[in-house]
Design a protein around this motif. Structure first.
Motif, PDB file in Angstrom:
ATOM      1  N   LYS A  25      79.708  39.925  31.426  1.00 49.09           N
ATOM      2  CA  LYS A  25      78.549  40.637  31.961  1.00 49.09           C
ATOM      3  C   LYS A  25      78.148  40.021  33.297  1.00 49.09           C
ATOM      4  O   LYS A  25      78.256  38.826  33.517  1.00 49.09           O
ATOM      5  N   ARG A  26      77.659  40.838  34.169  1.00 50.67           N
ATOM      6  CA  ARG A  26      77.253  40.366  35.493  1.00 50.67           C
ATOM      7  C   ARG A  26      76.085  39.393  35.393  1.00 50.67           C
ATOM      8  O   ARG A  26      75.204  39.529  34.569  1.00 50.67           O
ATOM      9  N   GLY A  27      76.100  38.433  36.286  1.00 50.95           N
ATOM     10  CA  GLY A  27      75.003  37.488  36.351  1.00 50.95           C
ATOM     11  C   GLY A  27      75.106  36.329  35.387  1.00 50.95           C
ATOM     12  O   GLY A  27      74.215  35.478  35.352  1.00 50.95           O
ATOM     13  N   HIS A  28      76.197  36.275  34.595  1.00 57.56           N
ATOM     14  CA  HIS A  28      76.361  35.185  33.639  1.00 57.56           C
ATOM     15  C   HIS A  28      77.435  34.223  34.128  1.00 57.56           C
ATOM     16  O   HIS A  28      78.468  34.638  34.644  1.00 57.56           O
ATOM     17  N   SER A  29      77.173  32.948  33.959  1.00 54.64           N
ATOM     18  CA  SER A  29      78.164  31.919  34.256  1.00 54.64           C
ATOM     19  C   SER A  29      78.226  30.967  33.073  1.00 54.64           C
ATOM     20  O   SER A  29      77.317  30.929  32.234  1.00 54.64           O
ATOM     21  N   TYR A  30      79.290  30.210  33.000  1.00 55.81           N
ATOM     22  CA  TYR A  30      79.473  29.287  31.881  1.00 55.81           C
ATOM     23  C   TYR A  30      78.838  27.949  32.230  1.00 55.81           C
ATOM     24  O   TYR A  30      79.242  27.298  33.204  1.00 55.81           O
ATOM     25  N   PRO A  31      77.819  27.485  31.460  1.00 52.43           N
ATOM     26  CA  PRO A  31      77.089  26.248  31.818  1.00 52.43           C
ATOM     27  C   PRO A  31      77.840  24.995  31.370  1.00 52.43           C
ATOM     28  O   PRO A  31      77.369  24.226  30.523  1.00 52.43           O
ATOM     29  N   ALA A  32      78.995  24.756  31.951  1.00 52.40           N
ATOM     30  CA  ALA A  32      79.863  23.671  31.490  1.00 52.40           C
ATOM     31  C   ALA A  32      79.192  22.303  31.597  1.00 52.40           C
ATOM     32  O   ALA A  32      79.272  21.492  30.661  1.00 52.40           O
ATOM     33  N   ASP A  33      78.559  22.020  32.717  1.00 50.09           N
ATOM     34  CA  ASP A  33      77.948  20.700  32.900  1.00 50.09           C
ATOM     35  C   ASP A  33      76.845  20.461  31.874  1.00 50.09           C
ATOM     36  O   ASP A  33      76.736  19.359  31.304  1.00 50.09           O
ATOM     37  N   GLU A  34      76.020  21.478  31.642  1.00 56.34           N
ATOM     38  CA  GLU A  34      74.918  21.336  30.690  1.00 56.34           C
ATOM     39  C   GLU A  34      75.444  21.155  29.261  1.00 56.34           C
ATOM     40  O   GLU A  34      74.922  20.338  28.493  1.00 56.34           O
ATOM     41  N   ILE A  35      76.470  21.916  28.912  1.00 59.60           N
ATOM     42  CA  ILE A  35      77.058  21.793  27.575  1.00 59.60           C
ATOM     43  C   ILE A  35      77.653  20.399  27.378  1.00 59.60           C
ATOM     44  O   ILE A  35      77.439  19.750  26.355  1.00 59.60           O
ATOM     45  N   ASN A  36      78.397  19.940  28.369  1.00 62.93           N
ATOM     46  CA  ASN A  36      79.010  18.608  28.259  1.00 62.93           C
ATOM     47  C   ASN A  36      77.967  17.506  28.144  1.00 62.93           C
ATOM     48  O   ASN A  36      78.161  16.516  27.413  1.00 62.93           O
TER      49      ASN A  36
END
Length: 462
Positions: A25-36
């Protein structure tokens, strides 16, 4: 501590999957840093002296603050949505509650839930001191003192005598107070008195609940809300404990009408069998067994599984299954485990053995409630019931998708994984996500071979 740890594992598991699903979906990114960052906090608190309760009190004060921060930040990372979403790889059909209203829903593997007919209803009846909950699958009878005296599945009785009996044990390890449970504690068993009061707290076609209150030991209390839902194959126990004992261990005992030389206990990505007898010193040394979400005692054609949401110890001697709940060492933390606890477990009687009955799937459903989300269809499915899709996440150093599965029954074969998200390349990888064997992709499907108890990581990319 164990409750927070498992809830945090589930939260991060769901954040990873729902974040991957939202990428389309538009406007979504994967929050990799926050998850890690949240994973690092969780793993710090799974250090071997923190997790089992063998650290000093100040450690748990710090840990409580860190978990509170983890949950607050984690909830903000969850993608929002107006649906309920299944974050496991197993189909579901169950009762859910939203804003105080009950609804029966069905959901596909990693897919959205939709309203559906329940197919049966729950009934409550009382005859003298006998209280009975029944649906189309199960019939459970309790005394007004909270003893479970009958649990039938398809007409087969699962209980032998009185079950759901709280038991107290003297807990004085020889060497290490918070670290050890010594075998001679088994000689000190004392059954606690029946419940001091009971109440029918819910009576609806989709759900009925009985509440029992027990006094435990010198100053402790245990409250159980026993729940049976329409269409359910398991009988649930939602518990609160006010634990104020010293050098005591609390267990719950369930004698079942099953005879077997071994019981099966789940471990991470697998299972282990342990004897139900003390024929040799080697057998006696395995009087308490660590496990994760379930353990099962089965004979030909029938068995009983005990599922739980945050406990990690149990035992089976002869035909009595026991779930270990609480301990109360004084060193190194004189307040260890004292206070309020919440936990839940369930009894799952079943035809066939634990593999045929889908005990692994039922334990996943019990541990992973549906979450709010937004999906249009099943995100991932695998065509082999003994393969569990455990994790769906983004790769650590690329835009590839990682799907981690494991074989849970001890079988081998060939499986097909299908994803809603398109990909053109697929390979096996190790847990460090280094590329391995290239796999053939056909449309949105990849085929691969698997071996008994194998942990399989696949890397999928465009």
């Amino acid at each position: 501590m164990l409750f927070r740890s498992r809830r945090a594992e589930q939260l991060l598991h769901d954040i990873e999957f729902l974040s991957v699903a939202a990428l389309a979906k538009r406007g979504h990114s994967y929050p990799a840093d926050e998850i890690n960052a949240l994973w690092r906090v969780l793993l710090l608190n799974q250090f071997h002296d923190i997790l089992p309760g063998s650290s000093i009190g100040q450690v748990y004060e710090d840990s409580a603050r860190q978990f509170a921060d983890l949950f607050a930040k984690g909830e903000k990372l969850l993608p929002t949505g107006s649906q309920l979403v299944n974050t496991t790889g197993f189909e579901r059909a169950e009762v859910v509650e939203q804003a105080g209203k009950l609804q029966f829903v069905r959901a596909s593997s990693f897919g959205p839930a939709a309203a559906a007919p329940a197919g049966d209803a729950v009934q409550f009846t009382q005859q003298g001191d006998r209280l009975t909950l029944a649906n189309g699958q199960l019939q459970a009878t309790f005394t007004t003192g909270g003893r479970l005296v009958s649990l039938t599945c398809a007409g087969r009785e699962a209980i032998a005598g009185e079950a759901n009996v709280p038991e107290l044990y003297d807990d004085w390890p020889t060497n290490f107070d918070a670290w050890d449970v010594d075998p001679f504690h088994l000689e000190t068993r004392q059954a606690c008195a029946p419940a001091i009061r009971w109440e029918l707290v819910r009576r609806e076609p989709l759900r009925a609940e009985l509440k029992f209150e027990f006094t435990i030991g010198q100053a402790s209390r245990l409250t159980q809300v026993v729940r049976l839902d329409a269409g359910a194959r398991r009988l649930e126990f939602r518990c609160e404990a006010d634990w104020q004992e010293s050098h005591k261990m609390l267990k719950l005992a369930f004698p079942v009408q099953v005879s077997a030389m071994n019981a099966t206990y789940e471990m991470q990505f697998g299972h282990v069998e342990r004897p139900t007898h003390y024929n040799t010193p080697y057998d006696l040394a395995r009087y308490e067994v660590p496990f994760h979400k379930w353990f099962d005692l089965g004979e030909h054609g029938f068995g009983v599984a005990l599922l739980n949401d945050c406990k990690y110890g149990g035992s089976t001697f002869d035909n009595v299954m026991r779930l270990s709940l609480l301990r109360s060492p004084d060193s190194p933390d004189p307040k260890c485990d004292r206070g309020r606890h919440e936990f839940a477990f369930a009894l799952f009687p079943h035809a066939g053995n634990w593999r045929d009955a889908g005990v692994v799937a039922e334990a996943y459903r019990f541990n992973h409630p549906l979450r709010p989300g937004n999906l249009t269809g099943s995100f991932a499915t695998v065509n082999t019931p003994n393969l569990v899709i455990d994790t769906i996440k983004r790769a650590e150093d690329s835009a590839a998708l990682i799907v981690r599965l494991y074989e849970c029954h001890g079988a081998r074969g060939t499986a097909r994984l299908q994803l809603a998200s398109g990909f053109t390349k697929a390979c096996r990888c190790n847990v460090l996500e280094d590329d391995g064997e290239q796999l053939v992709v056909t449309g949105n499907t990849v085929e691969f071979a698997y071996r008994p108890h194998e942990l399989i990581s696949l890397k999928l990319s465009r």
